[in-house]
Design a protein around this motif. Sequence first.
Motif, PDB file in Angstrom:
ATOM      1  N   PRO A  43     -28.339 -57.875  22.899  1.00 53.71           N
ATOM      2  CA  PRO A  43     -27.522 -58.601  22.047  1.00 53.71           C
ATOM      3  C   PRO A  43     -26.000 -57.878  21.245  1.00 53.71           C
ATOM      4  O   PRO A  43     -25.282 -57.609  21.223  1.00 53.71           O
ATOM      5  CB  PRO A  43     -28.364 -58.764  21.145  1.00 53.71           C
ATOM      6  N   ALA A  44     -25.330 -59.483  21.457  1.00 50.95           N
ATOM      7  CA  ALA A  44     -23.596 -59.791  20.423  1.00 50.95           C
ATOM      8  C   ALA A  44     -23.706 -58.397  18.929  1.00 50.95           C
ATOM      9  O   ALA A  44     -22.489 -58.061  18.615  1.00 50.95           O
ATOM     10  CB  ALA A  44     -22.938 -61.172  20.358  1.00 50.95           C
ATOM     11  N   GLU A  45     -25.068 -58.821  18.495  1.00 51.61           N
ATOM     12  CA  GLU A  45     -24.493 -59.242  16.978  1.00 51.61           C
ATOM     13  C   GLU A  45     -24.773 -57.599  17.692  1.00 51.61           C
ATOM     14  O   GLU A  45     -24.505 -56.510  15.887  1.00 51.61           O
ATOM     15  CB  GLU A  45     -25.153 -59.200  15.601  1.00 51.61           C
ATOM     16  N   MET A  46     -25.302 -56.369  17.827  1.00 48.01           N
ATOM     17  CA  MET A  46     -25.637 -54.953  18.090  1.00 48.01           C
ATOM     18  C   MET A  46     -24.508 -53.772  18.351  1.00 48.01           C
ATOM     19  O   MET A  46     -25.420 -53.526  18.953  1.00 48.01           O
ATOM     20  CB  MET A  46     -27.037 -55.456  18.383  1.00 48.01           C
ATOM     21  N   TRP A  47     -23.408 -54.357  19.488  1.00 53.21           N
ATOM     22  CA  TRP A  47     -22.999 -53.606  19.618  1.00 53.21           C
ATOM     23  C   TRP A  47     -21.793 -54.343  19.345  1.00 53.21           C
ATOM     24  O   TRP A  47     -20.851 -54.951  19.197  1.00 53.21           O
ATOM     25  CB  TRP A  47     -22.913 -53.737  21.320  1.00 53.21           C
ATOM     26  N   GLU A  48     -20.298 -53.107  19.177  1.00 51.60           N
ATOM     27  CA  GLU A  48     -19.149 -52.918  18.600  1.00 51.60           C
ATOM     28  C   GLU A  48     -18.643 -52.326  19.809  1.00 51.60           C
ATOM     29  O   GLU A  48     -18.420 -51.291  19.475  1.00 51.60           O
ATOM     30  CB  GLU A  48     -19.014 -52.882  17.388  1.00 51.60           C
ATOM     31  N   ALA A  52     -34.209 -60.195  26.069  1.00 52.57           N
ATOM     32  CA  ALA A  52     -33.627 -60.976  27.248  1.00 52.57           C
ATOM     33  C   ALA A  52     -32.618 -60.745  27.720  1.00 52.57           C
ATOM     34  O   ALA A  52     -31.821 -60.620  26.723  1.00 52.57           O
ATOM     35  CB  ALA A  52     -34.824 -62.562  27.357  1.00 52.57           C
ATOM     36  N   ASN A  53     -32.467 -61.141  29.036  1.00 53.69           N
ATOM     37  CA  ASN A  53     -30.945 -60.673  29.165  1.00 53.69           C
ATOM     38  C   ASN A  53     -29.985 -62.019  28.746  1.00 53.69           C
ATOM     39  O   ASN A  53     -29.977 -63.357  28.531  1.00 53.69           O
ATOM     40  CB  ASN A  53     -31.096 -61.566  30.975  1.00 53.69           C
ATOM     41  N   MET A  54     -29.293 -61.697  27.742  1.00 55.70           N
ATOM     42  CA  MET A  54     -28.094 -61.960  26.623  1.00 55.70           C
ATOM     43  C   MET A  54     -27.735 -63.022  27.463  1.00 55.70           C
ATOM     44  O   MET A  54     -26.941 -63.948  27.511  1.00 55.70           O
ATOM     45  CB  MET A  54     -28.038 -61.165  25.897  1.00 55.70           C
ATOM     46  N   ASN A  55     -26.514 -62.386  28.919  1.00 51.40           N
ATOM     47  CA  ASN A  55     -25.584 -63.359  29.303  1.00 51.40           C
ATOM     48  C   ASN A  55     -24.469 -63.811  28.660  1.00 51.40           C
ATOM     49  O   ASN A  55     -25.074 -65.399  28.573  1.00 51.40           O
ATOM     50  CB  ASN A  55     -25.966 -64.467  30.401  1.00 51.40           C
ATOM     51  N   GLN A  56     -24.141 -63.154  27.601  1.00 55.57           N
ATOM     52  CA  GLN A  56     -22.977 -63.878  26.613  1.00 55.57           C
ATOM     53  C   GLN A  56     -21.735 -63.857  27.056  1.00 55.57           C
ATOM     54  O   GLN A  56     -20.347 -63.937  26.298  1.00 55.57           O
ATOM     55  CB  GLN A  56     -22.990 -62.653  25.080  1.00 55.57           C
ATOM     56  N   LYS A  57     -21.404 -63.797  28.238  1.00 54.64           N
ATOM     57  CA  LYS A  57     -19.987 -64.265  28.448  1.00 54.64           C
ATOM     58  C   LYS A  57     -19.124 -65.521  28.226  1.00 54.64           C
ATOM     59  O   LYS A  57     -20.322 -66.049  28.281  1.00 54.64           O
ATOM     60  CB  LYS A  57     -19.992 -64.238  30.897  1.00 54.64           C
ATOM     61  N   PRO A  58     -18.346 -66.078  28.488  1.00 53.97           N
ATOM     62  CA  PRO A  58     -17.535 -66.987  27.939  1.00 53.97           C
ATOM     63  C   PRO A  58     -17.912 -68.104  28.455  1.00 53.97           C
ATOM     64  O   PRO A  58     -17.802 -68.181  30.567  1.00 53.97           O
ATOM     65  CB  PRO A  58     -16.046 -66.443  28.312  1.00 53.97           C
ATOM     66  N   GLU A  59     -17.672 -69.275  28.537  1.00 48.88           N
ATOM     67  CA  GLU A  59     -18.307 -70.481  29.052  1.00 48.88           C
ATOM     68  C   GLU A  59     -16.998 -71.342  29.397  1.00 48.88           C
ATOM     69  O   GLU A  59     -16.687 -71.764  30.072  1.00 48.88           O
ATOM     70  CB  GLU A  59     -19.218 -71.451  27.596  1.00 48.88           C
ATOM     71  N   ASN A  60     -15.807 -71.332  28.228  1.00 48.41           N
ATOM     72  CA  ASN A  60     -14.436 -72.210  28.773  1.00 48.41           C
ATOM     73  C   ASN A  60     -13.911 -71.377  29.685  1.00 48.41           C
ATOM     74  O   ASN A  60     -13.982 -70.762  30.662  1.00 48.41           O
ATOM     75  CB  ASN A  60     -13.402 -71.809  27.033  1.00 48.41           C
ATOM     76  N   PRO A  61     -13.212 -72.638  30.021  1.00 53.68           N
ATOM     77  CA  PRO A  61     -13.104 -72.207  31.533  1.00 53.68           C
ATOM     78  C   PRO A  61     -11.561 -71.711  31.619  1.00 53.68           C
ATOM     79  O   PRO A  61     -11.322 -71.590  32.804  1.00 53.68           O
ATOM     80  CB  PRO A  61     -12.666 -74.224  32.006  1.00 53.68           C
ATOM     81  N   VAL A 115      -2.184 -70.901  26.988  1.00 55.35           N
ATOM     82  CA  VAL A 115      -2.705 -70.315  26.800  1.00 55.35           C
ATOM     83  C   VAL A 115      -2.667 -69.375  26.906  1.00 55.35           C
ATOM     84  O   VAL A 115      -2.150 -68.088  27.030  1.00 55.35           O
ATOM     85  CB  VAL A 115      -4.430 -70.211  27.593  1.00 55.35           C
ATOM     86  N   VAL A 116      -2.917 -68.179  25.391  1.00 58.98           N
ATOM     87  CA  VAL A 116      -2.487 -66.525  25.138  1.00 58.98           C
ATOM     88  C   VAL A 116      -3.573 -65.961  24.908  1.00 58.98           C
ATOM     89  O   VAL A 116      -3.226 -64.743  26.078  1.00 58.98           O
ATOM     90  CB  VAL A 116      -1.561 -66.642  24.146  1.00 58.98           C
ATOM     91  N   GLU A 117      -4.949 -65.908  24.599  1.00 58.29           N
ATOM     92  CA  GLU A 117      -6.101 -64.999  24.125  1.00 58.29           C
ATOM     93  C   GLU A 117      -6.694 -66.541  24.351  1.00 58.29           C
ATOM     94  O   GLU A 117      -7.155 -67.262  24.159  1.00 58.29           O
ATOM     95  CB  GLU A 117      -6.037 -64.776  22.846  1.00 58.29           C
ATOM     96  N   VAL A 118      -8.025 -66.087  25.260  1.00 52.36           N
ATOM     97  CA  VAL A 118      -9.382 -66.260  24.915  1.00 52.36           C
ATOM     98  C   VAL A 118     -10.510 -65.974  24.544  1.00 52.36           C
ATOM     99  O   VAL A 118     -10.763 -64.283  25.041  1.00 52.36           O
ATOM    100  CB  VAL A 118      -9.702 -66.235  26.792  1.00 52.36           C
ATOM    101  N   LEU A 119     -10.841 -66.057  22.910  1.00 54.26           N
ATOM    102  CA  LEU A 119     -11.797 -64.931  22.462  1.00 54.26           C
ATOM    103  C   LEU A 119     -13.019 -64.735  22.572  1.00 54.26           C
ATOM    104  O   LEU A 119     -13.351 -65.948  23.782  1.00 54.26           O
ATOM    105  CB  LEU A 119     -11.673 -65.460  20.749  1.00 54.26           C
ATOM    106  N   PRO A 120     -13.623 -63.485  22.321  1.00 48.59           N
ATOM    107  CA  PRO A 120     -15.037 -63.633  23.069  1.00 48.59           C
ATOM    108  C   PRO A 120     -15.677 -64.447  21.858  1.00 48.59           C
ATOM    109  O   PRO A 120     -15.665 -64.784  20.992  1.00 48.59           O
ATOM    110  CB  PRO A 120     -15.130 -62.120  22.508  1.00 48.59           C
ATOM    111  N   PRO A 121     -17.530 -65.194  23.188  1.00 49.00           N
ATOM    112  CA  PRO A 121     -17.751 -65.796  22.568  1.00 49.00           C
ATOM    113  C   PRO A 121     -18.637 -65.898  20.966  1.00 49.00           C
ATOM    114  O   PRO A 121     -18.338 -66.491  20.472  1.00 49.00           O
ATOM    115  CB  PRO A 121     -19.113 -65.923  23.374  1.00 49.00           C
ATOM    116  N   GLU A 122     -18.627 -64.402  20.977  1.00 50.11           N
ATOM    117  CA  GLU A 122     -19.090 -63.902  19.350  1.00 50.11           C
ATOM    118  C   GLU A 122     -18.185 -63.744  17.815  1.00 50.11           C
ATOM    119  O   GLU A 122     -18.754 -63.223  16.705  1.00 50.11           O
ATOM    120  CB  GLU A 122     -19.950 -62.630  19.817  1.00 50.11           C
TER     121      GLU A 122
END
Length: 333
Positions: free
Chosen positions: A48-53, A166-175, A195-202
Amino acid sequence: MYQYIPDEIDRVRADYQAEKQGAEDKDAKRVGNLGELAFEQFCREYLPAEMWEWENEDAIRRCNPESFSAHDFEVFGYEVDVKTSRDVAAFLPKSLIENDSEDDIIVMAWHRDNEDSLILLGWEHVQTLQSKVQTQAEFSGNEPEKLKHLASRPMNDLQDLGPNMANMNQKPENPFEPGDRVEKKGEADPSVGVVVEVLPPETQIELYGQELDGEGVRVAFPSSLDEGPADWREFDRALLSSYCDDQDISLYTYKHDNLKFAENPFTVGDYVIKPSYSDPDVGVAVEVGEEVTVTFERQLGGEVEPANLKDHCDENEISTYRFEHSVLEFADT
């Protein structure tokens, strides 16, 4: 085990960040960066994204020197360090403890010679490694070779340290990727951005006092980039975020689904070719509208600021040519 195949953007950033870090062993620092990227992708899929940095995320994305931190990640409250090597002997308990005994967990990442693939072999608590080393030291006989194994746990066991998820699969959705030419949806005459940066989903982003509901994409506009001290078009697209950060180029953050790929991606100053020609000369876009007005680079006789290209051509009677944007491509600079 978990396999990670770095793309070209990750490989370029890992190398350039190692250079800017001023590491004594640039090659070791580069593969270390790739190991961190591999573990970040594992976390994105399974934890879960909120539990790792990731401590070094901004530094690697923008190719800046890292702030000192004894560990690379914090996962479920544990300090985690990623060790990357081509030689699996580096992952024997004694070798690991000699290099790092201060963290809570060590993750072991093996890489191929050409660094095109990394495999996370497993992870282990530092206390367990220390116990193994102590046992080996106290053993009075000759330790059989078959006992000199890697003390590691399967990667997916890392999930057991946190809540049952469960499997989180929080990979970016943007193209979008760095370097893409984009424009805002729904505008009659939209400006083309880069486009300069694509920020992580979380990543939590606020726009005009409200939290952005979706993935953020940071965009720079060519007019601002042209004011910088270097020709940004000649940079590898992976390094645009580093350049903009170094030069304080203004960036604008958009929700990813408010953007689309630009129908006409060209702007004044772009290097272009007409690929239908057998040996095309490199042209420079002088004016962009429904068509693209181009002059050839060899006619300019030196560098001319993009904003001055049209006036320069008019004043010096330099020939220009008009093309439909669909018949042009970006030149490889």
